[in-house]
Design a protein around this motif. Sequence first.
Motif: not given
Length: 429
Positions: A359-371
């Motif tokens: 939703d925020l970054f256009g890809g699933a690679a930023r899950t650590v940042t989201v958490r």
Amino acid sequence: MMDTRLDTAVPAGADPAQYARLLHRVHEAAVTGAAPPARPRTVIGDSWLRMRARRIDPDGRTPGPVLSSADLARCREDSPLAGVLPMLRHALTAVAEDAGHMMVIADDRARILWRDGPGHVRRLGDRLGFVEGSSWDENDVGTNAIGTALVVRRPTQVYSAEHYVRGHHSWTCACAPVHDPRDGTLLGAVDVSGPLSSNHPSTLALVGAVATLAESHLRGLHHAHLEELRVVAAPMLAGMREQALVVDSAGWTAAAVRMAPVRRLLLPEQLDAGVAWLPSLGECRFEPLPGGWLVRPLSVETAGAAVATLDVARPAALSLRVVGPSGEWSHRLSPRHAELLYVLAAHREGRSAAQLSQDLFGGAARTVTVRAEMSRLRRHLGGVIASRPYRFADGVEVRVVGPPVPGDLLPHSGSPEIRRLRCAGLPAG
């Protein structure tokens, strides 16, 4: 806290005078609907779209009413930037004067609180209404460095005809927002402005560096205040047998006994000695300390049903207000936290970390940042936000207050989901 990307107005190697003439043609095409000879920079083009949506007059001349002397003095006294004003003046005034500019400090509503500079430059500013107490919000004077930087939340330079109002085309400005280093709250902005002839490519980098220096200085003042509060409270805490926290007047924790410390407590807007309800601790007793509070939890249970109002109407005043059975509180939001809560308000069923990353970054690679961001949010918001998946907790009624113009929704945000929601409309409250 600050986004340090630099987008200078005049391209490297370009002749400033020739480039100003090109900008005049681009501006004229934009306001008349003709085909432009070139595209404006993204930050300028987006701002011009906002100006046309608000029907800002490109032939307007000056800001609206100027603050009275008494109101200006009160705004200066209340401004968190007053504590770093000597440092800002030392860092900016001499450089600005040498370059034929003036130094300006504005609050989070784009109102000029202080300005310094050569007399002839200040007189030029007077003709534009660029005076202490005037508002340079985009809604008042169109695209300009102060108002636009406070919208996009990053250092911004506006040169010549990039200003939406024609009367400002002889002016150039570079501005950087200053954020509270503790939570990202917008505090105001530092700006260097002057006539076109004094434009310099390093000005934007200068104001960006000074804004970062101001945030570092504010962080040091905060740490010093918490240490003073710990010293004051130490004798009282030494013999305490029950759970307790010592927090400053804004809820930042200085010390804790017999309980895990939290970074910050969300305190009621109106707080007096006695008992009050907090979202994460329930009923607590408050005892005043010099510069803060001693907080004694009376119950570890969070009060039940609540109404959470997410206010994203003004980019400079993003907030979440929660009203529960025993009281209410309000929390100022950083731009990132406002994005996350807005997405969760639109998806009441919840979102996983991977989905929020998309939703925020256009890809699933930023899950650590989201958490990490969700962990910070949940520490602040207690029982309001649940996890697995991330969502507003059951029993929390969510309401959203959005801007009157859909295109003004979180204008700092470039996230794919926010862009989609701008077009789709506000999530149901």
